[in-house]
Structure formats: structure tokens, C-alpha cells
Scaffold this motif. Structure first.
Motif, short mmCIF file in Angstrom:
data_model
loop_
_atom_site.label_atom_id
_atom_site.label_comp_id
_atom_site.label_asym_id
_atom_site.label_seq_id
_atom_site.Cartn_x
_atom_site.Cartn_y
_atom_site.Cartn_z
N GLY A 183 0.78 -1.20 0.00
CA GLY A 183 0.03 0.12 0.20
C GLY A 183 0.95 1.35 0.12
O GLY A 183 0.47 1.99 -0.73
N VAL A 184 1.85 1.21 0.83
CA VAL A 184 2.85 2.59 0.79
C VAL A 184 3.54 2.53 -0.60
O VAL A 184 3.40 3.70 -0.79
CB VAL A 184 4.05 1.94 2.05
N LEU A 185 3.85 1.89 -1.07
CA LEU A 185 4.49 1.86 -2.51
C LEU A 185 3.58 2.26 -3.49
O LEU A 185 4.08 3.24 -4.25
CB LEU A 185 5.19 0.36 -3.20
N LEU A 186 2.26 1.85 -3.46
CA LEU A 186 1.33 2.22 -4.42
C LEU A 186 1.22 3.82 -4.16
O LEU A 186 0.90 4.68 -5.20
CB LEU A 186 0.23 1.53 -4.24
N LEU A 187 0.83 4.29 -2.91
CA LEU A 187 0.61 5.46 -2.50
C LEU A 187 1.75 6.54 -2.96
O LEU A 187 1.65 7.68 -3.51
CB LEU A 187 0.62 5.59 -1.08
N ALA A 188 3.14 5.88 -2.85
CA ALA A 188 4.36 6.70 -3.28
C ALA A 188 4.23 7.01 -4.57
O ALA A 188 4.51 8.08 -5.29
CB ALA A 188 5.56 6.17 -3.07
N LEU A 189 4.04 5.93 -5.59
CA LEU A 189 3.72 6.29 -7.08
C LEU A 189 2.63 7.09 -7.27
O LEU A 189 3.02 8.26 -8.36
CB LEU A 189 3.30 4.95 -7.60
N ILE A 190 1.36 7.16 -6.73
CA ILE A 190 0.19 7.99 -7.02
C ILE A 190 0.63 9.52 -6.73
O ILE A 190 0.68 10.32 -7.43
CB ILE A 190 -1.02 7.55 -6.31
N TRP A 191 1.17 9.57 -5.39
CA TRP A 191 1.54 11.15 -4.98
C TRP A 191 2.66 11.48 -5.96
O TRP A 191 2.47 12.79 -6.00
CB TRP A 191 2.08 10.77 -3.58
N THR A 192 3.59 10.88 -6.29
CA THR A 192 4.84 11.53 -7.23
C THR A 192 4.07 12.05 -8.56
O THR A 192 4.49 13.06 -9.00
CB THR A 192 5.85 10.38 -7.30
N ALA A 193 3.31 11.15 -8.86
CA ALA A 193 2.50 11.62 -10.10
C ALA A 193 1.64 12.99 -9.76
O ALA A 193 1.62 13.78 -10.85
CB ALA A 193 1.65 10.31 -10.59
N VAL A 194 1.01 13.02 -8.97
CA VAL A 194 0.28 14.12 -8.54
C VAL A 194 1.29 15.55 -8.33
O VAL A 194 0.67 16.64 -8.72
CB VAL A 194 -0.52 13.92 -7.25
N ASP A 195 2.18 15.20 -7.61
CA ASP A 195 3.11 16.25 -7.36
C ASP A 195 3.72 16.84 -8.93
O ASP A 195 3.88 18.00 -9.22
CB ASP A 195 4.55 15.66 -6.99
N GLY A 196 3.82 15.94 -9.85
CA GLY A 196 4.19 16.37 -11.28
C GLY A 196 3.35 17.05 -11.97
O GLY A 196 3.43 18.05 -12.94
N LEU A 197 1.68 17.29 -11.37
CA LEU A 197 0.88 18.02 -11.87
C LEU A 197 1.01 19.46 -11.61
O LEU A 197 0.13 20.42 -12.06
CB LEU A 197 -0.60 17.60 -11.71
N GLY A 198 1.87 19.85 -10.69
CA GLY A 198 1.83 21.31 -10.03
C GLY A 198 0.74 21.85 -9.22
O GLY A 198 0.49 22.95 -9.26
N TRP A 199 0.10 20.74 -8.73
CA TRP A 199 -1.43 21.38 -7.84
C TRP A 199 -0.93 21.61 -6.40
O TRP A 199 -1.58 22.17 -5.70
CB TRP A 199 -2.48 20.24 -7.87
#
Length: 278
Positions: A183-199
Motif C-alpha cells: 500500500g505504501v509503494l502504491l501511495l508513493a507512485l500515485i503521490w509522485t505523479a500528482v506532484d508532477g501536475l503542479g497542484w
């Protein structure tokens, strides 16, 4: 019980949100200081220092947090402290868990008391340093612990067969641990992608780790942090079992005590700050 848990959670959220979103960092420092002071009170009671000693522990914790806030040490001067905290949690955590409930009960009461207050104080300091980076950064660390716990709970219920530490926490299984780490690894991948959107207002822990250590490093550090959240949980369970207590207190109706809610956060925050290099 569920209704009581929900009401308590809503009240805590309403108390935490204003300090979290406030422009002035002092409000979050104050809120988190109250939390760790309550944790110090519980810790003293769990380690045979109740009554006036427990209240004195809470006062000392609040005073220590206030003094550090007033001194306002630059973050870069604390790097050695974070790495020391990492060593204490990894080596000390392994030693305490290996000694078990009986080993903890044999340790000098004063040493147990001082260790708990030091760990709470370090967690408060790391928590506020993460908040200074930004709300997104702070939430990314909090959510790591929460997701590890939630995924471990459901994974353990669905697949749990092999007990992790039956003498300390009979409900935990190795399958639950693996589920939590996934679950932590999945969270990290999703959050890193969201960071890239600049929101977001600041880089998350995962973006910081990826920039510093690369993708492989991000995966390894997230696994390590997820494992250390389990250590924090087991550590508090061991202390409660040695004290013959089910919960650290009844301060939070339906949830137990403050330490029951923050135990997994205690090692994760200082270690995250150390490995993030902030």
C-alpha cells in the motif's frame, strides 16, 4: 463504539485543520505540542510514574517544545540529530523488541521514562520541520503511516496466517505487513505523479526522495519507513502489555489514548526527515 470513534475523529479533525492551514506556523506547533504533552502524560503512567509525576512529564514536554520553538534552530544544524534518531529507532527498536515484555519491565524506570519523552520530543520537532516544508509534504508522511496501517489491517484479515509477534501483538501477521508495504509503494507512485501536475504547495516526501535517491532509492526508503511504522506500533504495544493496559489512556473516546494513535508516527517522522535531507 463506531459512533463514538467517528465523533472523536471529527472533533480532532476540526481542531487540527485550522492549525494545519494557518499561515503562522506557531499554531501548528502549539497544537502538536499539546498532543505530545498528552502523550508524555500517558507514557509516564504506562511506565509506573503516575499522579503528579505524569502531569510533570506533560509540563516538561510542553516546556521543551516551547524552548526549542523559541530558540528556532536552523534545520541544517539538526541533521546529526535526525541520523541519531534513525540509529536509536533501528538498533534500539530491534533490541527492545527482542527483549520482549519481560525485558522492558526489567529496564530502569527512569531510563524508560526519559527514552519515551525524548522520542516524543524528537517526533514533535520532525513533525514541525515537515510542516515548515509545506502542507503537502507533511500530509505525505502522515498518509504513509495511515495507508500502511489500513492496508495491513485489511491484508491481515484477508490473508493473515503467520503471526508477526504473538507475544506482543497477537493480531498482527506477516501477510498484513506485506500488504501494508504494498500500500505504501502504491501511495508513493500515485503521490509522485500528482506532484508532477503542479497542484501542490510543496514537494511531497516521495518527490524529495526520488530526486535525492532515484526510483530504486524511493522504493527502498518507502519500504523501510513502512517497516519502521510497524516497529513503532509494536513498541507501544509492548509497553502497554508490560503495564497490563489495553489502551494508553481514555483521552480519545472510542480510540483509546494519544499514543495509540501516534505510535507508528514516532519513528517515521524523524527518519523521513533524515533520509529526505531537509
Amino acid at each position: 463504539m463506531l459512533r463514538q470513534r467517528v465523533i472523536t475523529a471529527v472533533v480532532l479533525l476540526l481542531l487540527a485543520l485550522p492549525s494545519l492551514l494557518a499561515r503562522e506556523p506557531v499554531w501548528f506547533a502549539l497544537f502538536s505540542g499539546v498532543v505530545v504533552a498528552a502523550g508524555a502524560w500517558e507514557w509516564s503512567r504506562l511506565n509506573q510514574a503516575g499522579g503528579a509525576s505524569a502531569y510533570l512529564s506533560a509540563i516538561l514536554m510542553a516546556a521543551g517544545c516551547a524552548a526549542l520553538w523559541w530558540l528556532a534552530a536552523p534545520p541544517q544544524t539538526l541533521n546529526l540529530l535526525w541520523w541519531l534518531a534513525l540509529a536509536v529507532w533501528v538498533l534500539g527498536g530491534a533490541w527492545v523488541l527482542r527483549g520482549g515484555v519481560a525485558g522492558w519491565a526489567r529496564a530502569p524506570r527512569g531510563a524508560r521514562w526519559a527514552l519515551g519523552l525524548a522520542l516524543l520530543w524528537l517526533a514533535w520537532l520532525a513533525l514541525n520541520q515537515a510542516k515548515a516544508v509545506g502542507v503537502n509534504h507533511l500530509l505525505s508522511i502522515l498518509c504513509l503511516v495511515w495507508v500502511a496501517d489500513i492496508a495491513a489491517y485489511f491484508g491481515g484479515r484477508a490473508f493473515g496466517r503467520r503471526k508477526l509477534a504473538p507475544a506482543i501483538s497477537p493480531g498482527k501477521s506477516w501477510e498484513g505487513v506485506w500488504s501494508g508495504l504494498a500500500g505504501v509503494l502504491l501511495l508513493a507512485l500515485i503521490w509522485t505523479a500528482v506532484d508532477g501536475l503542479g497542484w501542490v504547495d510543496s514537494p511531497s516526501l516521495y518527490s524529495v526522495l526520488q530526486a535525492r535517491w532515484g526510483w530504486l532509492g524511493l522504493i527502498l526508503v518507502c519500504i523501510f519507513l513502512g517497516a519502521m511504522s510497524v516497529v513503532g506500533d509494536l513498541f507501544e504495544s509492548l509497553v502497554k502489555r508490560a503495564a497490563g493496559a489495553k489502551d494508553s489512556s481514555r483521552l480519545l473516546p472510542g480510540h483509546g489514548g494519544v499514543l495509540d494513535r501516534v505510535d507508528a508516527l514516532l519513528p517515521v517522522f524523524p527518519i523521513a526527515v533524515a533520509l529526505g535531507g531537509l
